[in-house]
Scaffold this motif. Structure first.
Motif, PDB file in Angstrom:
ATOM      1  N   GLN A   3      46.104  76.136  41.263  1.00 13.59           N
ATOM      2  CA  GLN A   3      45.167  77.158  40.791  1.00 13.59           C
ATOM      3  C   GLN A   3      44.485  76.668  39.521  1.00 13.59           C
ATOM      4  O   GLN A   3      45.118  76.520  38.482  1.00 13.59           O
ATOM      5  N   PRO A   4      43.183  76.398  39.594  1.00 13.24           N
ATOM      6  CA  PRO A   4      42.497  75.861  38.423  1.00 13.24           C
ATOM      7  C   PRO A   4      42.353  76.920  37.336  1.00 13.24           C
ATOM      8  O   PRO A   4      42.392  78.122  37.624  1.00 13.24           O
ATOM      9  N   VAL A   5      42.193  76.478  36.090  1.00 15.23           N
ATOM     10  CA  VAL A   5      42.015  77.419  34.987  1.00 15.23           C
ATOM     11  C   VAL A   5      40.738  77.064  34.228  1.00 15.23           C
ATOM     12  O   VAL A   5      40.286  75.933  34.257  1.00 15.23           O
ATOM     13  N   SER A   6      40.157  78.073  33.578  1.00 16.53           N
ATOM     14  CA  SER A   6      38.958  77.849  32.779  1.00 16.53           C
ATOM     15  C   SER A   6      39.257  78.266  31.352  1.00 16.53           C
ATOM     16  O   SER A   6      39.929  79.274  31.123  1.00 16.53           O
ATOM     17  N   TYR A  61      48.032  82.041  37.369  1.00 16.12           N
ATOM     18  CA  TYR A  61      47.958  81.092  36.254  1.00 16.12           C
ATOM     19  C   TYR A  61      46.661  81.211  35.452  1.00 16.12           C
ATOM     20  O   TYR A  61      46.469  80.503  34.487  1.00 16.12           O
ATOM     21  N   GLN A  62      45.762  82.086  35.895  1.00 11.85           N
ATOM     22  CA  GLN A  62      44.464  82.223  35.238  1.00 11.85           C
ATOM     23  C   GLN A  62      44.611  82.489  33.739  1.00 11.85           C
ATOM     24  O   GLN A  62      45.545  83.167  33.307  1.00 11.85           O
ATOM     25  N   ILE A  63      43.672  81.979  32.961  1.00  7.94           N
ATOM     26  CA  ILE A  63      43.715  82.207  31.516  1.00  7.94           C
ATOM     27  C   ILE A  63      42.609  83.194  31.144  1.00  7.94           C
ATOM     28  O   ILE A  63      41.453  83.012  31.519  1.00  7.94           O
ATOM     29  N   VAL A  64      42.991  84.251  30.430  1.00  9.36           N
ATOM     30  CA  VAL A  64      42.017  85.274  30.047  1.00  9.36           C
ATOM     31  C   VAL A  64      42.155  85.553  28.548  1.00  9.36           C
ATOM     32  O   VAL A  64      43.105  85.108  27.904  1.00  9.36           O
ATOM     33  N   CYS A  65      41.201  86.291  28.003  1.00 10.18           N
ATOM     34  CA  CYS A  65      41.288  86.679  26.608  1.00 10.18           C
ATOM     35  C   CYS A  65      42.426  87.684  26.431  1.00 10.18           C
ATOM     36  O   CYS A  65      42.585  88.590  27.240  1.00 10.18           O
TER      37      CYS A  65
END
Lengths: 450, 339
Positions: free
Chosen positions: A254-257, A408-412
């Motif tokens: 799962q890619p992250v931004s 795994y996503q990265i969020v604020c």
């Protein structure tokens, strides 16, 4: 620092290097000794070459020709010693003459193909005269001996040797004397080409490196990033090594931004097993891949070139040096702070600094560290479990467990609370239930009352 | 001409000397001289450089091989520079040995060269293949060295010739006894229990299950064999030893193998450093030792002359060896004299 020295950084650069399919050991050797490019124009040139090569390889016809070039390049050897001894006046022996002929022939074969692949690579010098000199009978095969046509006396004496029934020491040494004369003559005639031969050898190695990079770029679906000054950002960044590993097991990475800015320290919080360490590791790797002109593993990206990477990767315990993990870690951070005094061109990737000490002091250490990094305008990201919230920092959070599945996503991150997911994750691992329940009870009854 | 016809039916053979001065080089030269000169390409190289190590130190010259016109040969850079023949250099290997890289060349005139060769079994195997595929060699002959040091093994060739002689012992019975032990090791059968999956490990001792697959018992080579637990190999059909099989190891594992009917597998006969006594007692008790790579033993060449000056009775020596070994035995010098 040289590419070789980044192998000690636990970010997977060694594996990336191993994945480059270099044809010649010379290319690998030269690449390992290369200093990391830091100037924007140098990096930009690397990407111009890479882009040319990748576009060229997408044409089937050129791709096939590039394969031929790659197989020819497997014969490329390091003959720097041979070349320098010839220019110093040493008469080469058959082995050295073979090496020179081999280099000249490889260069002549690769020259036209290279022109098609990249206009931005320096062209190869014309070595046809060297080939002619060392292949007087125009066989155009890379083997070598002192051919009969070099000296009219040779064919006669060799005929005699062949005709004599027993081995004749005398005939052989007569022949050897003539051969020596020929070699002396050849060496004089080769001296004017030594520089061209040297250039050709290095340019061929460069071509080999470029082709390997372009192939890896296509194979791993890498992207050419923008060169930025203020911020580094990745959209859908992935770790090529782990992604390949998962692929073998039929799973998907799962890619992250995420984005980090100079002078705005970024905190990365979130559940255990949420991929924080992998993200930091991938950031270190992507930065190296970016600067060595390999492309980066993401959908799109812009990256700031930096002079130094400080990657605090976790456990630094080294019994041999007699340092505890805390002391070793403190030394690492101390080095970062000293270096940041001199230059702000640093990427600091800190995986749970001060994690081995108590949360009270640990949090203070992390917050104060971040405020110094902010003051010095350092590009940094820090993963932590402490409830740190220093002023002027950006806080990112891994989404975490959702219906029993890790996102795994990265969020604020907004709230100031440290996430409390450790117990849920421990439960999903099937850890002793009595222990975990007791911990929940303590949190609910005891700590809430404090 | 004995055995030359038989040699020609193989694509690769090696000549292995049981000790120094047993006539290995003479045997090689004999064969090289008798193979057809026209329309038949011979390639020659050596397995490793160690056997000649002593010569490197003492400075005594190593016997040279006489190569005929058209013969392909591989030797180290050092020995290529010292060759006494005119030859065309065809290729240079990537790997370095203590004598430099390995050079492949073709003799343009007949002449002499020392052979020194490939550092590993893998590179030797590859060279034999290249010699036939790329340079069209009909037969590749390897000057094989026998040594404890891990070097390229001559067992990668299809067949081999064993050179033995008075240099080993001036006593015929003793000479026959020692030769016969080596012959029984060379004759060890090829195993059928291990799948040739192409990735046989280079180190460690491994168990082989009933499916023919390897599984780990201990890693790190034979010196750690004392850590093998009987439980670890219970149910195994065989044990594979990637390194040397020694007396100590065989004695250690003997009862385990015999009680559980476990076969011992070694890479090839050059890895067996076991004394005749230990070997025969193991075999008599029903123990089995097999190999991965086996080459056929064509004949034994006996040299009755020792470097100290003893000369044994050639006919008696050959007859005695032939009776005991059940193999053709030749004294090459006598054949040469009689011819």
């Amino acid at each position: 620092m040289k590419l070789r020295s980044y192998f000690e950084m636990p970010c997977g650069m060694r594996e990336v290097f191993a994945s480059l399919q270099l044809s010649s050991p010379l290319s690998g050797h030269l690449l390992l000794e290369r200093e990391m490019p830091v100037a924007s124009y140098k990096i930009a040139l690397l990407y111009r070459q890479l882009e040319d090569a990748v576009n060229a390889l997408r044409d089937n016809n050129i791709c096939n020709r590039a394969e031929i070039a790659k197989s020819v390049l497997t014969g490329l050897r390091d003959i720097r010693n041979t070349l320098s001894s010839i220019s110093a006046g040493k008469v080469p022996d058959d082995i050295e003459l073979y090496e020179i002929k081999n280099l000249a022939m490889i260069s002549e074969r690769v020259r036209p193909i290279l022109k098609e692949i990249s206009q931005s690579l320096p062209g190869l010098p014309v070595l046809e005269p060297v080939v002619d000199l060392l292949d007087p009978e125009s066989f155009r095969v890379p083997s070598f001996y002192i051919y009969d046509s070099y000296d009219s006396r040779l064919s006669e004496i060799r005929r005699e040797i062949k005709a004599s029934s027993a081995f004749s020491e005398e005939l052989y040494s007569q022949c050897a004397l003539i051969e020596d004369e020929v070699r002396r003559d050849l060496s004089v005639r080769l001296i004017p080409f030594v520089n061209d031969l040297n250039d050709a050898m290095h340019s061929l190695a460069e071509a080999d490196i470029l082709l390997a990079k372009a192939n890896l770029f296509i194979k791993w679906h890498l992207v050419i990033p923008e060169i930025s000054e203020k911020e580094t950002s990745y959209t859908e960044m992935f770790n090529p090594e782990i992604s390949e590993l998962l692929g073998h097991k039929g799973m998907v990475y799962q890619p992250v931004s995420l984005m980090i800015r100079k002078g705005t320290p970024t905190l990365l919080v979130g559940a255990n097993m949420g991929g924080k360490s992998v993200t930091l590791r991938t950031l270190a790797l992507s930065q190296l891949m970016f600067q060595f002109g390999l492309g980066v593993p993401a959908q799109c990206a812009e990256v700031i070139p930096i002079h130094q990477i400080h990657f605090l990767s976790g456990d630094y315990q080294d019994i041999k040096k007699g340092l505890s993990s805390f002391a070793a870690e403190m030394r690492q951070i101390d080095k970062l702070l000293r270096d940041s005094e001199k230059s702000s061109s640093i990427l600091a990737l800190l995986d749970e600094p001060a994690k081995t000490t108590n949360p009270y002091e640990g949090r203070a250490l992390v917050e104060s560290l971040l405020s110094i990094l902010k003051e010095r305008g350092i590009l940094s990201i820090t993963a932590t479990h402490y409830n740190a919230d220093p002023e002027g920092c950006v806080k990112l959070r891994v989404k975490g467990m959702e219906n029993g599945v890790m996102n795994y996503q990265i969020v604020c991150a907004d709230g100031g609370e440290a996430p409390r997911e450790a117990i849920n994750i421990a439960k999903s691992l099937g850890i002793d239930e009595r222990w975990l329940n007791e911990a929940v009870r303590l949190m609910e009854n005891k700590y809430n009352n404090i | 001409m004995p055995f030359v016809q038989e040699i020609m039916s193989y694509r690769s053979i090696s000549v292995v000397g049981l000790g120094k001065n047993t006539g290995k080089t003479e045997c090689l030269n004999y064969i090289l001289n008798r193979l057809p000169a026209e329309g038949y390409t011979v390639a020659v190289s050596s397995a490793g450089i160690d056997g000649e190590g002593v010569d490197q130190v003492t400075g005594t010259s190593k016997p040279e091989i006489f190569l005929r016109e058209g013969t392909l040969f591989a030797t180290s850079e050092k020995h290529y520079r010292e060759r006494q023949l005119i030859s065309e250099l065809l290729e240079i290997s990537n790997r370095k040995t203590s004598l430099g890289r390995v050079v492949t060349a073709r003799a343009i005139t007949g002449g002499k060269s020392q052979l020194s060769g490939h550092p590993t079994t893998q590179s030797l195997k590859r060279w034999i293949e290249r010699a036939s595929k790329i340079y069209g060699a009909n037969l590749t002959i390897i000057d094989g060295a026998l040594s404890r040091v891990s070097i390229a093994s001559p067992a990668v060739t299809e067949a081999l010739l064993l050179a033995t002689g008075a240099a080993l012992s001036a006593n015929i019975d003793n000479l026959v006894f020692r030769t016969s032990h080596m012959v029984s090791l060379i004759k060890l059968e090829k195993t059928t229990l291990l799948n040739d999956c192409g990735s046989i490990p280079e180190r460690g001792i491994w168990g082989v299950n009933s499916e023919g697959e390897l599984y780990s018992i201990v890693e790190g080579g034979v010196f750690s064999f004392s850590s093998i637990h009987p439980q670890a190999i219970e149910g195994a059909s065989a044990v594979f030893i990637s390194g040397a099989l020694t007396d100590r190891f065989l004695n250690h594992i003997r009862s385990l193998c015999l009680d559980n009917d476990i076969e011992l597998i070694i890479r090839d006969f050059t890895k067996a450093f076991i004394s005749p006594q230990v070997f025969s007692s193991f075999q008599r008790a029903g123990g089995k030792i097999k190999v991965l790579d086996k080459s056929r033993l064509i004949a034994v060449c006996a040299n009755p002359v020792s470097p100290e000056g003893y000369i044994l009775d050639s006919k008696r020596l050959c007859n005695k060896l032939s009776e005991t070994l059940d193999l053709p035995v030749y004294d090459i010098r006598r054949i040469n004299d009689e011819a």
